[in-house]
Design a protein around this motif. Structure first.
Motif, PDB file in Angstrom:
ATOM      1  N   ALA A   1      46.737  23.381  26.907  1.00 37.87           N
ATOM      2  CA  ALA A   1      45.930  22.545  26.017  1.00 37.87           C
ATOM      3  C   ALA A   1      46.237  22.807  24.546  1.00 37.87           C
ATOM      4  O   ALA A   1      46.318  21.863  23.744  1.00 37.87           O
ATOM      5  CB  ALA A   1      44.445  22.781  26.283  1.00 37.87           C
ATOM      6  N   CYS A   2      46.393  24.080  24.179  1.00 34.64           N
ATOM      7  CA  CYS A   2      46.446  24.438  22.764  1.00 34.64           C
ATOM      8  C   CYS A   2      47.737  25.132  22.332  1.00 34.64           C
ATOM      9  O   CYS A   2      47.858  25.523  21.165  1.00 34.64           O
ATOM     10  CB  CYS A   2      45.265  25.352  22.434  1.00 34.64           C
TER      11      CYS A   2
ATOM     12  N   CYS B   1      41.893  25.914  17.683  1.00 31.53           N
ATOM     13  CA  CYS B   1      41.928  24.854  18.684  1.00 31.53           C
ATOM     14  C   CYS B   1      40.793  25.031  19.685  1.00 31.53           C
ATOM     15  O   CYS B   1      40.659  26.075  20.322  1.00 31.53           O
ATOM     16  CB  CYS B   1      43.265  24.872  19.414  1.00 31.53           C
TER      17      CYS B   1
ATOM     18  N   GLU C   1      39.191  23.324  23.190  1.00 30.55           N
ATOM     19  CA  GLU C   1      39.517  22.386  24.258  1.00 30.55           C
ATOM     20  C   GLU C   1      38.340  22.180  25.198  1.00 30.55           C
ATOM     21  O   GLU C   1      37.559  23.101  25.440  1.00 30.55           O
ATOM     22  CB  GLU C   1      40.743  22.831  25.056  1.00 30.55           C
TER      23      GLU C   1
ATOM     24  N   THR D   1      41.400  18.149  22.744  1.00 32.97           N
ATOM     25  CA  THR D   1      41.458  19.234  21.766  1.00 32.97           C
ATOM     26  C   THR D   1      41.099  18.738  20.378  1.00 32.97           C
ATOM     27  O   THR D   1      41.319  17.573  20.033  1.00 32.97           O
ATOM     28  CB  THR D   1      42.867  19.864  21.717  1.00 32.97           C
TER      29      THR D   1
END
Length: 207
Positions: free
Chosen positions: A118-119, A130, A132, A147
């Motif tokens: 995700a980040c 970040c 998520e 995100t």
């Protein structure tokens, strides 16, 4: 619909609540959104915000029970407090509107992989971090998560809030749970830009 387009109806709801009162507006929220509409639940001074996929679960109890007992019927409840995490709450709310569920499945073994997916390529613009949703500690987290940059303090806060939420609601590995947002009126109405963020001790963030 764009994310900006989704936020405008949310701001309209805030205005309607301020003018008409929460009870009047709650039943009309769904008319302003498409998809997994965020829904406000209120009783006896307790308010929470959920994705509409979890509404039937919350209706098995009351907002007060969901926020204090951390269980509604057969579903366990993890609370994110918008007073302490307004920008993270905003990201969750927008993720629900994008169709990401409010009912998640705990899988802490996937945390590192999901976080990276995700980040891993996220570059903060304002010195934040970040965030998520769905959480990295769930089966639903990872590359499909929404995100957004949030204050670093909130990101540090969220880890303890989610871990503490699992403990308070007795959410074990493989258990499903419902995410709810407490104090929905405190959800941030615009994205984080690095300005006007109070730096509070992380211990004050725990839900």
């Amino acid at each position: 619909m764009t994310k900006t387009g989704l936020l405008l109806p949310l701001l309209a709801v805030v205005g309607l609540v301020a003018y008409f009162g929460l009870d009047t507006v709650t039943d009309t929220v769904g008319d302003l959104f498409g998809g997994n509409d965020p829904v406000i639940i209120e009783d006896h001074g307790y308010q929470l915000l959920i994705g509409d996929d979890g509404e039937a679960k919350v209706r098995q109890c009351t907002a007060q029970v969901a926020l204090t007992i951390r269980q509604c019927g057969d579903v366990k409840v993890v609370v994110i407090d918008a007073t302490k995490m307004p920008f993270i709450s905003r990201n969750i709310q927008l993720a629900w509107a994008d169709g990401i569920p409010s009912i998640l499945t705990r899988n802490s073994a996937k945390q590192a992989v999901n976080r990276a997916a995700a980040c891993g390529k996220f570059v903060p613009k304002y010195g934040g971090s970040c965030d998520e949703y769905a959480f990295a500690t769930t089966d639903e987290g990872g590359s499909s998560a929404r995100t957004e940059e949030v204050p670093l303090r909130e990101q540090r806060c969220q880890g303890g809030a989610v871990t503490g939420g699992y403990a308070k609601a007795a959410v074990g590995q493989g258990d499903q749970f419902l995410v709810v947002i407490a104090s929905p009126g405190k959800v941030a109405t615009k994205s984080f830009t690095g300005a006007d963020v109070a730096e509070e001790p992380v211990e004050q963030c725990a839900v």
